[in-house]
Design an enzyme around this catalytic site. Structure first.
Site, PDB file in Angstrom:
ATOM      1  N   ASN A 208       0.859  -1.193   0.000  1.00  0.00           N
ATOM      2  CA  ASN A 208       0.000   0.000   0.000  1.00  0.00           C
ATOM      3  C   ASN A 208       0.893   1.241   0.000  1.00  0.00           C
ATOM      4  O   ASN A 208       2.117   1.132   0.032  1.00  0.00           O
ATOM      5  CB  ASN A 208      -0.961  -0.022   1.193  1.00  0.00           C
ATOM      6  N   ASP A 276      -4.848  -6.132   5.233  1.00  0.00           N
ATOM      7  CA  ASP A 276      -5.903  -6.930   5.852  1.00  0.00           C
ATOM      8  C   ASP A 276      -5.849  -8.378   5.377  1.00  0.00           C
ATOM      9  O   ASP A 276      -6.197  -9.291   6.110  1.00  0.00           O
ATOM     10  CB  ASP A 276      -7.278  -6.347   5.502  1.00  0.00           C
ATOM     11  N   PRO A 304      -3.767 -11.702  10.569  1.00  0.00           N
ATOM     12  CA  PRO A 304      -4.111 -11.476  11.984  1.00  0.00           C
ATOM     13  C   PRO A 304      -4.300  -9.986  12.234  1.00  0.00           C
ATOM     14  O   PRO A 304      -3.679  -9.152  11.567  1.00  0.00           O
ATOM     15  CB  PRO A 304      -2.887 -12.006  12.735  1.00  0.00           C
ATOM     16  N   ILE A 306      -3.485  -7.147  14.390  1.00  0.00           N
ATOM     17  CA  ILE A 306      -2.478  -6.843  15.421  1.00  0.00           C
ATOM     18  C   ILE A 306      -3.090  -5.985  16.528  1.00  0.00           C
ATOM     19  O   ILE A 306      -2.937  -6.272  17.719  1.00  0.00           O
ATOM     20  CB  ILE A 306      -1.259  -6.146  14.785  1.00  0.00           C
ATOM     21  N   LEU A 307      -3.807  -4.936  16.110  1.00  0.00           N
ATOM     22  CA  LEU A 307      -4.403  -4.013  17.097  1.00  0.00           C
ATOM     23  C   LEU A 307      -5.368  -4.757  18.024  1.00  0.00           C
ATOM     24  O   LEU A 307      -5.311  -4.613  19.250  1.00  0.00           O
ATOM     25  CB  LEU A 307      -5.111  -2.881  16.347  1.00  0.00           C
ATOM     26  N   LYS A 338     -14.496   1.234  14.948  1.00  0.00           N
ATOM     27  CA  LYS A 338     -13.267   0.430  14.971  1.00  0.00           C
ATOM     28  C   LYS A 338     -12.716   0.354  16.403  1.00  0.00           C
ATOM     29  O   LYS A 338     -12.296  -0.697  16.871  1.00  0.00           O
ATOM     30  CB  LYS A 338     -12.228   1.053  14.029  1.00  0.00           C
ATOM     31  N   LYS A 342     -12.340  -3.264  18.274  1.00  0.00           N
ATOM     32  CA  LYS A 342     -11.006  -3.816  18.548  1.00  0.00           C
ATOM     33  C   LYS A 342     -10.627  -3.748  20.019  1.00  0.00           C
ATOM     34  O   LYS A 342      -9.629  -4.314  20.428  1.00  0.00           O
ATOM     35  CB  LYS A 342      -9.962  -3.052  17.724  1.00  0.00           C
TER      36      LYS A 342
END
Ligand SMILES: Cc1cc2nc3c(=O)[nH]c(=O)nc-3n(C[C@H](O)[C@H](O)[C@H](O)COP(=O)(O)O)c2cc1C
Length: 401
Positions: A208, A276, A304, A306-307, A338, A342
């Protein structure tokens, strides 16, 4: 910042010892006094005369030198400094430190000191990656020995990889961060930064546009407040800051492993633009056109998170977990959801539509979302956003009163 400070500088036996001569100059330019110690192997690379001349002080070399003991005993020498720096820290010196050896002046000083120790490792890539060295690194980290570098790059031996000693100014930055009286002294913060690369085959990958600029600025700002920073970075276009411990990774899964390895930490700041998805059917060899005109089908698997993983740790969760949300529409609404999904403490949301010029640019306009609501910050240079966030992080950790 270093005026009136005394650094005990131990120079080990590696090619990079020549850079330590420049390090002495840089430290003295900043007002520090340098007490140099040269190991037996170090003398093969730089002379005691050059070291003493640049330091403007005696160069200590031998444990059983009675004159030294009469002038200043080894115990006193190990305590008289404000900080002990080992540069270059050879594989051998690191092994001695990890094993608690005290068989020469340098290792005895390192055992006897009651001061913080910063090491700048330098060695061949194979020596750095060797299991024994990796074991020693883990032990030294657990003993709260600070690291600056090593960097990745061409080596004097002709190989390429991690193991090159940090540049003198990077070591100075690390010393300044440790000597300062910033509010994050004694705190450990992990920062993730940059993009991840997810392989399609050995030569192609999905990436990205993240440059790593915001994460890098944040790591620098946290370092300047005195934090010990572990900087876990994907292949970014912005070089990592000096004076932090850099862990370079490529994929999301490697990033998660690196963050977990770096724990425990007081805070984890997830500023990386992590993919993602990864390619589930990545090819082990380069994919080729077969002349049929048919494009290969890529299957994706979710990476996975991470956050979310760090935020939901049952044991040893860092006191503060911060995520970044790069959004292209409904920025605040998406970022608020979000944060809840999370279970992180804060989300730093930004609008990365190409028209904003934020992704890969020098400025950022963020909204800080916490349990108390959304706080919109003005558009600022990324360095200023970083300093503002670092100050908030210090306050949240109750650092510096
Ligand atoms: C030309 C040459 C270059 C070397 N460079 C390094 C180096 O960069 N890093 C390292 O760990 N060892 C290096 N070594 C090996 C060390 O000098 C050797 O392990 C020594 O015992 C280390 O001593 P010390 O503990 O006093 O640093 C080198 C050896 C030679 C002959």
């Amino acid at each position: 910042m270093l005026s009136g400070k005394r650094i005990l500088l131990i120079i080990g036996g590696g090619i990079a010892a020549y850079k330590s001569l420049d390090l002495i100059r840089r430290l003295r330019e900043r007002g520090a006094a340098v007490t140099p110690v040269l190991t037996r192997a170090g003398e093969e690379f730089v002379t005691p005369l050059s070291v003493a001349a640049l330091a403007g002080e005696k160069c200590y070399r031998h444990l059983f030198d009675l004159t030294d003991e009469a002038e200043m005993g080894h115990i006193e020498l190990s305590r008289a400094a404000d900080l002990v720096v080992v540069a270059p820290a050879t594989a051998d010196l690191m092994a001695k430190m990890a094993g608690g050896h005290a068989d020469d002046l340098a290792s005895t000083l390192l055992m006897a000191t009651d001061k913080k120790v910063l090491i700048a490792p330098a060695m061949n890539v194979r020596m750095w990656l060797h299991r024994a060295t990796q074991r020693n690194i883990a032990m030294l980290r657990a003993d709260d020995i600070r690291f600056v570098g090593p960097n990745e790059g061409d080596m004097a031996c002709g190989e390429y990889g991690p193991g090159r000693m940090a540049e003198p100014l990077e070591i100075v930055a690390g010393i300044e961060a440790m000597m300062g009286d910033g509010p994050l002294q004694g705190r450990h913060v992990v920062v993730t930064s940059g993009p991840t690369h997810e392989p399609i085959d050995p030569v192609r990958y999905i990436a990205n546009r993240s440059s790593g600029a915001q994460g890098t600025a944040l790591a620098r700002a946290l370092r300047d407040l005195g934090a010990r920073v572990t900087f876990v970075t994907g292949p970014a276009s912005v070089p990592p800051p000096g004076g932090v411990e850099v862990v370079q990774i490529e994929t999301a899964r490697q990033m998660l492993d690196a963050v977990k390895t770096a724990l425990p930490a007081d805070a984890v700041i997830c500023a990386a633009a992590v993919a993602d998805w990864r390619v589930a059917n990545a090819s082990g060899s380069k994919m080729k056109k077969d002349g049929s005109g048919k494009a290969p089908a890529l299957d994706f698997a979710e990476n996975p998170d991470i956050l979310a993983t760090i935020s939901q740790m049952k044991k040893g969760r860092p006191a503060l977990v911060v995520g970044f949300a790069a959004e292209t529409d409904d920025v605040v609404a998406h970022a608020t959801t979000k944060r809840e999904r999370k279970h992180c403490d804060w989300i730093v949301a930004n609008d990365v539509r190409p028209a904003t010029g934020i992704m890969g640019g020098t400025e950022n306009a963020v909204t800080l979302i916490s349990e108390t609501g959304a706080e919109e910050w003005p558009r600022l240079p990324k360095d200023e956003v970083a300093r503002g966030l670092a100050a908030r992080i210090a306050a949240a950790l109750g650092a510096g009163g």
